[in-house]
Design an enzyme around this catalytic site. Sequence first.
Site, short mmCIF file in Angstrom:
data_model
loop_
_atom_site.label_atom_id
_atom_site.label_comp_id
_atom_site.label_asym_id
_atom_site.label_seq_id
_atom_site.Cartn_x
_atom_site.Cartn_y
_atom_site.Cartn_z
N ARG A 25 36.95 -10.50 21.92
CA ARG A 25 35.83 -11.08 21.18
C ARG A 25 36.42 -11.74 19.93
O ARG A 25 37.12 -11.09 19.15
CB ARG A 25 34.79 -10.01 20.79
CG ARG A 25 34.08 -9.43 22.03
CD ARG A 25 32.86 -8.63 21.65
NE ARG A 25 31.78 -9.47 21.21
CZ ARG A 25 30.69 -9.00 20.57
NH1 ARG A 25 30.60 -7.71 20.30
NH2 ARG A 25 29.73 -9.81 20.20
N GLN A 79 20.31 -5.46 19.58
CA GLN A 79 21.03 -4.33 18.98
C GLN A 79 20.15 -3.54 18.01
O GLN A 79 20.32 -2.33 17.86
CB GLN A 79 22.28 -4.82 18.24
CG GLN A 79 23.41 -5.29 19.14
CD GLN A 79 23.34 -6.77 19.37
OE1 GLN A 79 22.27 -7.37 19.34
NE2 GLN A 79 24.49 -7.39 19.61
N ARG A 134 30.71 -2.14 20.66
CA ARG A 134 30.55 -3.35 19.87
C ARG A 134 30.37 -2.96 18.41
O ARG A 134 30.30 -1.77 18.08
CB ARG A 134 29.43 -4.29 20.38
CG ARG A 134 28.27 -3.69 21.10
CD ARG A 134 27.32 -2.88 20.26
NE ARG A 134 27.00 -3.53 19.02
CZ ARG A 134 26.63 -2.92 17.92
NH1 ARG A 134 26.56 -1.60 17.90
NH2 ARG A 134 26.34 -3.55 16.83
N GLY A 135 30.31 -3.98 17.54
CA GLY A 135 30.27 -3.70 16.12
C GLY A 135 31.69 -3.79 15.57
O GLY A 135 32.60 -3.11 16.06
N ALA A 136 31.87 -4.63 14.55
CA ALA A 136 33.23 -5.00 14.12
C ALA A 136 34.15 -3.81 13.82
O ALA A 136 35.26 -3.73 14.37
CB ALA A 136 33.13 -5.95 12.93
N ASP A 143 30.96 -9.36 10.38
CA ASP A 143 32.02 -9.39 11.38
C ASP A 143 33.28 -10.03 10.84
O ASP A 143 34.38 -9.77 11.30
CB ASP A 143 31.56 -10.12 12.64
CG ASP A 143 30.75 -9.17 13.50
OD1 ASP A 143 29.57 -8.94 13.17
OD2 ASP A 143 31.31 -8.63 14.47
N ASN A 196 28.06 -12.88 10.55
CA ASN A 196 27.44 -11.65 11.06
C ASN A 196 26.50 -12.04 12.18
O ASN A 196 26.34 -13.23 12.51
CB ASN A 196 26.71 -10.90 9.93
CG ASN A 196 26.29 -9.50 10.35
OD1 ASN A 196 27.09 -8.75 10.89
ND2 ASN A 196 25.03 -9.16 10.13
N LYS A 197 25.88 -11.04 12.78
CA LYS A 197 25.02 -11.25 13.93
C LYS A 197 24.06 -12.43 13.74
O LYS A 197 23.49 -12.61 12.66
CB LYS A 197 24.23 -9.97 14.19
CG LYS A 197 23.28 -9.98 15.35
CD LYS A 197 23.89 -10.45 16.65
CE LYS A 197 25.12 -9.72 17.09
NZ LYS A 197 25.89 -10.41 18.14
O1 MRU Z 1 27.71 -8.51 18.83
P1 MRU Z 1 27.83 -7.21 18.10
O2 MRU Z 1 26.80 -6.22 18.50
O3 MRU Z 1 29.24 -6.66 18.16
O4 MRU Z 1 27.55 -7.58 16.58
C1 MRU Z 1 27.60 -6.60 15.61
C2 MRU Z 1 27.20 -7.10 14.28
O5 MRU Z 1 26.94 -8.25 14.10
C3 MRU Z 1 27.23 -6.13 13.15
O6 MRU Z 1 26.28 -6.48 12.21
C4 MRU Z 1 28.62 -6.21 12.55
O7 MRU Z 1 29.61 -5.90 13.44
C5 MRU Z 1 28.81 -5.58 11.26
S1 MRU Z 1 28.67 -3.88 10.94
C6 MRU Z 1 29.03 -2.93 12.08
#
Ligand code: MRU
Length: 510
Positions: A212, A325, A169-171, A366, A376-377
Amino acid sequence: MSDATNDESPAGQAAPASPPAAAPDAPGSNPPAEVDLGRRRFFRQFAAEVIHSAAQAAGAAGALQRAASDAAGALLNPESAFGLNEPMPPVNPMIAATPAPAGGTGLPGPSAPQANPALGESRGFRTAFRMDEDRIVFIDQRKLPGALVEYPCADGGEVAIAIKEMVVRGAPALGQAAAYGLALTAGHSRSRPPSERRALLRGAATALRQSRPTAVNIAWAVDRMLARFERLGDLAEDGEVVANVLRGEADAICAEATRDHGLLAGHGLAVLPAAPDRELRLLTHCNTGPLACGQFGTALGVVQAAWSANRRLEIFVDETRPYLQGARLTAWELVQAGVPYTLIADSAAGSLLASGRIDAVLVGADRIAANGDTANKIGTYPLAVLAARHLVPFYVCAPLSSVDLATLEGSTIPIELRSEDEIFQISQIRIAPRFGKAWNPAFDVTPAELITAIVTEEGVLRAPFGSTLAAAVAAKAEHEAAAHLAQFADRGRQPAAGEAGPVPAAEVVG
Ligand code: MRU
């Protein structure tokens, strides 16, 4: 494009002449020599990484195993991985990983993840995946910090499942994983008839895109891979060529991310407030380190750069309910890197910011709309409101691959709704009666006016974001095109069809 102003408050607001009453010690000004030294040190290290990754992008045999994923290959002794037994001593500089063993680990398919064999003592941040022959091997992030296990995937379809299931995970990491997924699909369909290969690639691309919806990096990478494929023209008939070209494109995406995240981190380091004679206190949300990005990280990349520059730090980590996370992953990454941190419940952020103890808030993204509105999250938006209320600078740190100029503003960013179970339970333990409903949006949108600056590989962008984002994207495209041509000029020949350089945005198929 870059900007290195210190000590600022959210979008357009003047920093207070004196710190909030409760602030024990406000940021002052940093001696420039200290910053320069730190930046130099960071960039020296960073340059070595990029050279490593450039070898990978050039397709040198076996380089991929060692390059952008080398830190991921340096998987830890699980017992020391999350600091349950003994505290890890602080380690500066940031990356002290050992290379992956030659020959891979021979792990079974994704249905049977295994505990990773201890590969020796090693410290530093680790990337989310490594390549092992004809598989991509993820660190299974669902299992962290309790267990360090790997999760291999053989093709794009399996990668789409891994993304959906939050193995990775993580963009930015998602974009790279999607690219390698398609490259693997191309590899496995080498000897299939061209029409079948095309259908397999298209199918995998659709699965990846739908895995996603909010992180634009997935669609960005998939579109770029498909555009590269389409540009092959008649060469697309040749399975070997398709496999090599798509693997090369995935390697390029990964190498560019390594370079871009390093540049981003350097720009972020330059705007961090000074904190003479004490720790710089940063608040971060979710996980934005190498686990989320493949390489240095975005917001946590800036933290790495600061740590590498010997800045004294205290990182406040939002636990980031519901999926935790921050608590599970960011804390794990910081333990390994030896960076001191304080974990807080998300709901403590208001009191923390009101106390004047935070110098800056750093988050990732994201998807950033054309006007700067940023998804973002979930929980990022309230942090931005609080930061504005308390005149604390709020930085979004993201590569330009997270910028979506086709989405004009935040209200049209698709927001992923996730399972109610993530609210009702934690690690499969029920924490609330299951009678009512739960609402679980995975992301929220922070309006551009609450953002002090967006830190990118092209520099630190400020309002009006509509024009600065567009200019940064255009500048980057120009740099990429020039670099590509220079590469061939050096070799004294024209690019062949499969090598034709950065795909123009207009050709990227959606
Ligand atoms: O749901 P996730 O864990 O994929 O969400 C990740 C985030 O929101 C991060 O902050 C985002 O991807 C930006 S930096 C890696």
